[in-house]
Design an enzyme around this catalytic site. Sequence first.
Site, PDB file in Angstrom:
ATOM      1  N   ARG A 287      49.037   0.249  27.542  1.00 14.67           N
ATOM      2  CA  ARG A 287      50.388  -0.084  27.141  1.00 14.67           C
ATOM      3  C   ARG A 287      50.921  -1.188  28.060  1.00 14.67           C
ATOM      4  NH1 ARG A 287      49.390   5.077  26.081  1.00 14.67           N
ATOM      5  NH2 ARG A 287      50.517   6.291  24.496  1.00 14.67           N
TER       6      ARG A 287
ATOM      7  N   ASP B 115      51.118  -4.435  23.386  1.00 16.21           N
ATOM      8  CA  ASP B 115      52.153  -3.559  22.853  1.00 16.21           C
ATOM      9  C   ASP B 115      51.857  -3.335  21.371  1.00 16.21           C
ATOM     10  OD1 ASP B 115      55.809  -3.492  22.859  1.00 16.21           O
ATOM     11  OD2 ASP B 115      54.298  -2.260  21.845  1.00 16.21           O
ATOM     12  N   LEU B 116      51.369  -2.154  21.034  1.00 14.03           N
ATOM     13  CA  LEU B 116      50.962  -1.885  19.652  1.00 14.03           C
ATOM     14  C   LEU B 116      52.157  -1.580  18.752  1.00 14.03           C
ATOM     15  CD1 LEU B 116      47.733   0.237  20.333  1.00 14.03           C
ATOM     16  CD2 LEU B 116      47.954  -2.227  19.886  1.00 14.03           C
ATOM     17  N   LYS B 117      53.343  -1.634  19.332  1.00 16.02           N
ATOM     18  CA  LYS B 117      54.545  -1.506  18.503  1.00 16.02           C
ATOM     19  C   LYS B 117      55.014  -2.882  18.029  1.00 16.02           C
ATOM     20  CE  LYS B 117      54.785   2.887  18.409  1.00 16.02           C
ATOM     21  NZ  LYS B 117      55.345   3.774  19.343  1.00 16.02           N
TER      22      LYS B 117
ATOM     23  N   GLY C 208      48.831  19.477  22.847  1.00 10.48           N
ATOM     24  CA  GLY C 208      48.080  20.506  23.554  1.00 10.48           C
ATOM     25  C   GLY C 208      47.313  19.896  24.703  1.00 10.48           C
ATOM     26  N   HIS C 209      46.774  20.768  25.497  1.00  6.58           N
ATOM     27  CA  HIS C 209      45.922  20.339  26.603  1.00  6.58           C
ATOM     28  C   HIS C 209      44.687  21.226  26.668  1.00  6.58           C
ATOM     29  CE1 HIS C 209      49.518  18.092  28.115  1.00  6.58           C
ATOM     30  NE2 HIS C 209      48.546  17.212  28.294  1.00  6.58           N
TER      31      HIS C 209
ATOM     32  N   ILE D 111      43.579  23.766  28.168  1.00  8.76           N
ATOM     33  CA  ILE D 111      43.643  25.244  28.126  1.00  8.76           C
ATOM     34  C   ILE D 111      43.961  25.747  26.727  1.00  8.76           C
ATOM     35  CG2 ILE D 111      46.097  25.382  28.782  1.00  8.76           C
ATOM     36  CD1 ILE D 111      45.229  27.778  30.622  1.00  8.76           C
ATOM     37  N   ASN D 112      44.738  24.949  25.967  1.00  9.88           N
ATOM     38  CA  ASN D 112      45.064  25.347  24.598  1.00  9.88           C
ATOM     39  C   ASN D 112      43.824  25.275  23.704  1.00  9.88           C
ATOM     40  OD1 ASN D 112      47.685  23.376  25.538  1.00  9.88           O
ATOM     41  ND2 ASN D 112      48.084  25.506  25.021  1.00  9.88           N
ATOM     42  N   TYR D 113      43.053  24.221  23.896  1.00 11.23           N
ATOM     43  CA  TYR D 113      41.857  24.047  23.071  1.00 11.23           C
ATOM     44  C   TYR D 113      40.820  25.106  23.427  1.00 11.23           C
ATOM     45  CZ  TYR D 113      44.287  19.554  23.170  1.00 11.23           C
ATOM     46  OH  TYR D 113      45.245  18.565  23.154  1.00 11.23           O
TER      47      TYR D 113
ATOM     48  N   ASP E  88      38.343  19.443  27.870  1.00  7.84           N
ATOM     49  CA  ASP E  88      38.583  18.014  28.124  1.00  7.84           C
ATOM     50  C   ASP E  88      37.282  17.248  28.279  1.00  7.84           C
ATOM     51  OD1 ASP E  88      41.631  17.703  30.133  1.00  7.84           O
ATOM     52  OD2 ASP E  88      41.269  17.983  27.995  1.00  7.84           O
TER      53      ASP E  88
HETATM   54  C1  LIG Z   1      44.687  18.860  31.218  1.00  9.86           C
HETATM   55  C2  LIG Z   1      44.538  17.446  30.715  1.00  9.86           C
HETATM   56  C3  LIG Z   1      45.746  16.658  31.145  1.00  9.86           C
HETATM   57  C4  LIG Z   1      45.289  15.762  32.265  1.00  9.86           C
HETATM   58  C5  LIG Z   1      46.307  14.698  32.447  1.00  9.86           C
HETATM   59  C6  LIG Z   1      46.794  14.677  33.891  1.00  9.86           C
HETATM   60  C7  LIG Z   1      45.684  14.059  34.731  1.00  9.86           C
HETATM   61  C8  LIG Z   1      48.087  13.887  33.951  1.00  9.86           C
HETATM   62  C9  LIG Z   1      49.136  14.425  32.941  1.00  9.86           C
HETATM   63  C10 LIG Z   1      50.526  14.172  33.595  1.00  9.86           C
HETATM   64  C11 LIG Z   1      50.171  13.368  34.862  1.00  9.86           C
HETATM   65  C12 LIG Z   1      51.189  13.437  36.004  1.00  9.86           C
HETATM   66  C13 LIG Z   1      52.581  12.948  35.496  1.00  9.86           C
HETATM   67  O1  LIG Z   1      52.451  11.723  34.748  1.00  9.86           O
HETATM   68  C14 LIG Z   1      53.546  12.786  36.684  1.00  9.86           C
HETATM   69  C15 LIG Z   1      53.011  11.993  37.868  1.00  9.86           C
HETATM   70  C16 LIG Z   1      53.007  10.502  37.501  1.00  9.86           C
HETATM   71  C17 LIG Z   1      52.485   9.634  38.691  1.00  9.86           C
HETATM   72  O2  LIG Z   1      52.463   8.276  38.323  1.00  9.86           O
HETATM   73  C18 LIG Z   1      51.043  10.096  39.020  1.00  9.86           C
HETATM   74  C19 LIG Z   1      51.072  11.550  39.419  1.00  9.86           C
HETATM   75  C20 LIG Z   1      51.629  12.486  38.332  1.00  9.86           C
HETATM   76  C21 LIG Z   1      51.749  13.840  38.940  1.00  9.86           C
HETATM   77  C22 LIG Z   1      50.633  12.485  37.111  1.00  9.86           C
HETATM   78  C23 LIG Z   1      49.203  12.960  37.546  1.00  9.86           C
HETATM   79  C24 LIG Z   1      48.242  13.075  36.379  1.00  9.86           C
HETATM   80  O3  LIG Z   1      47.969  11.792  35.873  1.00  9.86           O
HETATM   81  C25 LIG Z   1      48.830  13.958  35.285  1.00  9.86           C
HETATM   82  C26 LIG Z   1      48.923  15.381  35.746  1.00  9.86           C
HETATM   83  C27 LIG Z   1      44.357  17.381  29.228  1.00  9.86           C
HETATM   84  O4  LIG Z   1      44.261  18.350  28.534  1.00  9.86           O
HETATM   85  S1  LIG Z   1      44.278  15.802  28.551  1.00  9.86           S
HETATM   86  C28 LIG Z   1      43.955  16.091  26.836  1.00  9.86           C
HETATM   87  C29 LIG Z   1      45.243  15.959  26.079  1.00  9.86           C
HETATM   88  N1  LIG Z   1      45.014  16.050  24.641  1.00  9.86           N
HETATM   89  C30 LIG Z   1      44.427  15.065  23.931  1.00  9.86           C
HETATM   90  O5  LIG Z   1      44.048  14.032  24.452  1.00  9.86           O
HETATM   91  C31 LIG Z   1      44.270  15.314  22.451  1.00  9.86           C
HETATM   92  C32 LIG Z   1      44.681  14.094  21.602  1.00  9.86           C
HETATM   93  N2  LIG Z   1      45.968  13.569  22.020  1.00  9.86           N
HETATM   94  C33 LIG Z   1      47.125  14.206  21.718  1.00  9.86           C
HETATM   95  O6  LIG Z   1      47.165  15.275  21.146  1.00  9.86           O
HETATM   96  C34 LIG Z   1      48.386  13.513  22.208  1.00  9.86           C
HETATM   97  O7  LIG Z   1      48.076  12.206  22.562  1.00  9.86           O
HETATM   98  C35 LIG Z   1      49.008  14.212  23.429  1.00  9.86           C
HETATM   99  C36 LIG Z   1      47.994  14.299  24.568  1.00  9.86           C
HETATM  100  C37 LIG Z   1      49.495  15.601  23.044  1.00  9.86           C
HETATM  101  C38 LIG Z   1      50.183  13.369  23.894  1.00  9.86           C
HETATM  102  O8  LIG Z   1      51.108  13.302  22.823  1.00  9.86           O
HETATM  103  P1  LIG Z   1      52.150  12.095  22.798  1.00  9.86           P
HETATM  104  O9  LIG Z   1      53.233  12.488  21.872  1.00  9.86           O
HETATM  105  O10 LIG Z   1      52.496  11.702  24.189  1.00  9.86           O
HETATM  106  O11 LIG Z   1      51.301  10.863  22.211  1.00  9.86           O
HETATM  107  P2  LIG Z   1      50.695  10.702  20.755  1.00  9.86           P
HETATM  108  O12 LIG Z   1      51.366  11.595  19.769  1.00  9.86           O
HETATM  109  O13 LIG Z   1      49.214  10.722  20.869  1.00  9.86           O
HETATM  110  O14 LIG Z   1      51.132   9.208  20.357  1.00  9.86           O
HETATM  111  C39 LIG Z   1      50.845   8.129  21.221  1.00  9.86           C
HETATM  112  C40 LIG Z   1      52.055   7.247  21.098  1.00  9.86           C
HETATM  113  O15 LIG Z   1      51.874   6.159  22.008  1.00  9.86           O
HETATM  114  C41 LIG Z   1      51.902   4.957  21.258  1.00  9.86           C
HETATM  115  N3  LIG Z   1      51.021   4.002  21.894  1.00  9.86           N
HETATM  116  C42 LIG Z   1      49.745   4.187  22.277  1.00  9.86           C
HETATM  117  N4  LIG Z   1      49.254   3.080  22.819  1.00  9.86           N
HETATM  118  C43 LIG Z   1      50.233   2.166  22.799  1.00  9.86           C
HETATM  119  C44 LIG Z   1      50.351   0.804  23.200  1.00  9.86           C
HETATM  120  N5  LIG Z   1      49.347   0.163  23.783  1.00  9.86           N
HETATM  121  N6  LIG Z   1      51.527   0.172  23.000  1.00  9.86           N
HETATM  122  C45 LIG Z   1      52.562   0.813  22.415  1.00  9.86           C
HETATM  123  N7  LIG Z   1      52.545   2.111  22.001  1.00  9.86           N
HETATM  124  C46 LIG Z   1      51.376   2.753  22.205  1.00  9.86           C
HETATM  125  C47 LIG Z   1      51.480   5.341  19.882  1.00  9.86           C
HETATM  126  O16 LIG Z   1      51.867   4.374  18.944  1.00  9.86           O
HETATM  127  C48 LIG Z   1      52.188   6.646  19.705  1.00  9.86           C
HETATM  128  O17 LIG Z   1      53.534   6.399  19.460  1.00  9.86           O
HETATM  129  P3  LIG Z   1      54.370   7.379  18.455  1.00  9.86           P
HETATM  130  O18 LIG Z   1      54.529   8.666  19.204  1.00  9.86           O
HETATM  131  O19 LIG Z   1      55.663   6.633  18.228  1.00  9.86           O
HETATM  132  O20 LIG Z   1      53.543   7.505  17.223  1.00  9.86           O
END
Ligand SMILES: C[C@H](CCC[C@@H](C)[C@H]1CC[C@H]2[C@@H]3[C@H](O)C[C@@H]4C[C@H](O)CC[C@]4(C)[C@H]3C[C@H](O)[C@]12C)C(=O)SCCNC(=O)CCNC(=O)[C@H](O)C(C)(C)COP(=O)(O)OP(=O)(O)OC[C@H]1O[C@@H](n2cnc3c(N)ncnc32)[C@H](O)[C@@H]1OP(=O)(O)O
Length: 453
Positions: free
Chosen positions: A107, A127-129, A192-193, A195-197, A223
């Site tokens: 992004r 920016d894919l938007k 989901g994450h 643990i859910n899967y 994962d």
């Molecule tokens: C247990 C693991 C999780 C591991 C992740 C952790 C390592 C990190 C999670 C949170 C992080 C912490 C947090 O950020 C706070 C701190 C930040 C600091 O900077 C660093 C330290 C932090 C403590 C930080 C540390 C770590 O990084 C964390 C703890 C998993 O289970 S991962 C598996 C998750 N599930 C999946 O991957 C399955 C498929 N994906 C999904 O189901 C969804 O993507 C998900 C994961 C539920 C997220 O849903 P979300 O609504 O957020 O997104 P989507 O619905 O997928 O839509 C994506 C939207 O984004 C737009 N988009 C994408 N690319 C671009 C782009 N280039 N330009 C513009 N827009 C973009 C896309 O169009 C979508 O937009 P819409 O929503 O409008 O359609």
Amino acid sequence: MAYFQGQNAGHVDVRDGGLQLMISETEQTILSSCFLCGAVELPYHTDIEKKVRQKTGAVLSLVSPGVVLENMALAGVRVVELAGLAPAPFCGMILADFGARVTRVDRTKVAVAMDTQARGKRSVALDLKKPQGVAALRRLCVQSDVLIEPFRKGVMEKLGLGPDELLQENPRLVYARLTGFGQSGSYAKSAGHDINYLAISGLLSMLGRSGDDPHAPLNLVADFAGGGLMCALGITLALLERHASGRGQVIDASMVEGAAYVGSFVWKSRAIGLWNRPRGENILDGGAPYYGTYRTSDGKHVAVGAIEPQFYDQLVQGLGLDPATLPAQMSFSDWPELRRVFARAFASRTQAEWCQVFDGTDACVTPVLPLDKVHTHPHNRDRGSFLQDDQGEVSPRPAPVLSRTPASPDMSRDPFVGEHTRPVLEELGYGPDEIQQLLDSGAAECNKLAARL
Ligand SMILES: C[C@H](CCC[C@@H](C)[C@H]1CC[C@H]2[C@@H]3[C@H](O)C[C@@H]4C[C@H](O)CC[C@]4(C)[C@H]3C[C@H](O)[C@]12C)C(=O)SCCNC(=O)CCNC(=O)[C@H](O)C(C)(C)COP(=O)(O)OP(=O)(O)OC[C@H]1O[C@@H](n2cnc3c(N)ncnc32)[C@H](O)[C@@H]1OP(=O)(O)O
């Protein structure tokens, strides 16, 4: 096979379609496809390796008098990885480690990439938007072999980047969709994450100590094992099939199903009674005293896996116990007492002392090593199982080891967001004015390494 005997090479430059090797005053061009096939003998030069590997995924190995240029298994494969959370980045890293050229699409307006598995990747910020951002990604996908998308079901279609569109423009594209619940089913659009899967896969119900609640093993099973790694397998299978058909296809990689598939042994071994006791009371889930961990006198631990009678006998002998005083190995009701006997024995010496007793035997006893000690353990050290990158960070080497074309991960620093936007757009045929227009509109973003003050 092109030879350059005995020369001290000046340096190599890799241009589209081939290697140019400047040897002293003579410039030699080795015409070859981007998929550098076969081996090329080259005089060895220190910086050749990094350049060639980064540009082509091929690996140089030193042989007398020159070097042999061998392709890594995925050399020439061009991958687009849309930035996501842990599983997709792991899939991208696997492909990059084995020679693919992986371009991660980040992004814009993101300071730091969340991708901690970024070695060997390039980063383009789009920016894919914005329609121009989508257009740039489409152009990238036309010139790529694989797309990895990590979003929930329907997101790519909303962007006009669904399989129908992209496979129309590039029928050879392997379109990998890595999700938690898959592209269908009542949960398909739910967040989901891991643990859910894992919970929906059935495996989480099997994980945990007797009497405790189910407990997930980090976020490893859904994962990574059932997600990123399974997706990489699917991509490799689809690329292999494409050699015959010439066509790409869509990969629906569900982490629920990937985790369950990894756990097939659990389903397939219920009939032999391996799991018919409550959670935490079976042989392999912490129930058996000869399959678990024990604390040593210095507060560390050892792991015991002495299942077979011939290994169990060596365990008992190494512990200095008299078998005649112990209950039968498979007497479930005596397992708690047997565990207490083993615990007392292991608590009498340090971890190092137990290693002196058990190393080199078949008692199946090993030290439980913390992450910062694994690379110095003699076994791991002798195999080179862990690598230290240019920044001093230790991490596992790619697995498995291929004898002739092993992975050679890029050990330089991870890319920062948008570092390669300009060169990638140039590769796609964008001219300077077009690139500037993309940057000015915010559809693309170029970033440079912030000067270290
Ligand atoms: C247990 C693991 C999780 C591991 C992740 C952790 C390592 C990190 C999670 C949170 C992080 C912490 C947090 O950020 C706070 C701190 C930040 C600091 O900077 C660093 C330290 C932090 C403590 C930080 C540390 C770590 O990084 C964390 C703890 C998993 O289970 S991962 C598996 C998750 N599930 C999946 O991957 C399955 C498929 N994906 C999904 O189901 C969804 O993507 C998900 C994961 C539920 C997220 O849903 P979300 O609504 O957020 O997104 P989507 O619905 O997928 O839509 C994506 C939207 O984004 C737009 N988009 C994408 N690319 C671009 C782009 N280039 N330009 C513009 N827009 C973009 C896309 O169009 C979508 O937009 P819409 O929503 O409008 O359609």
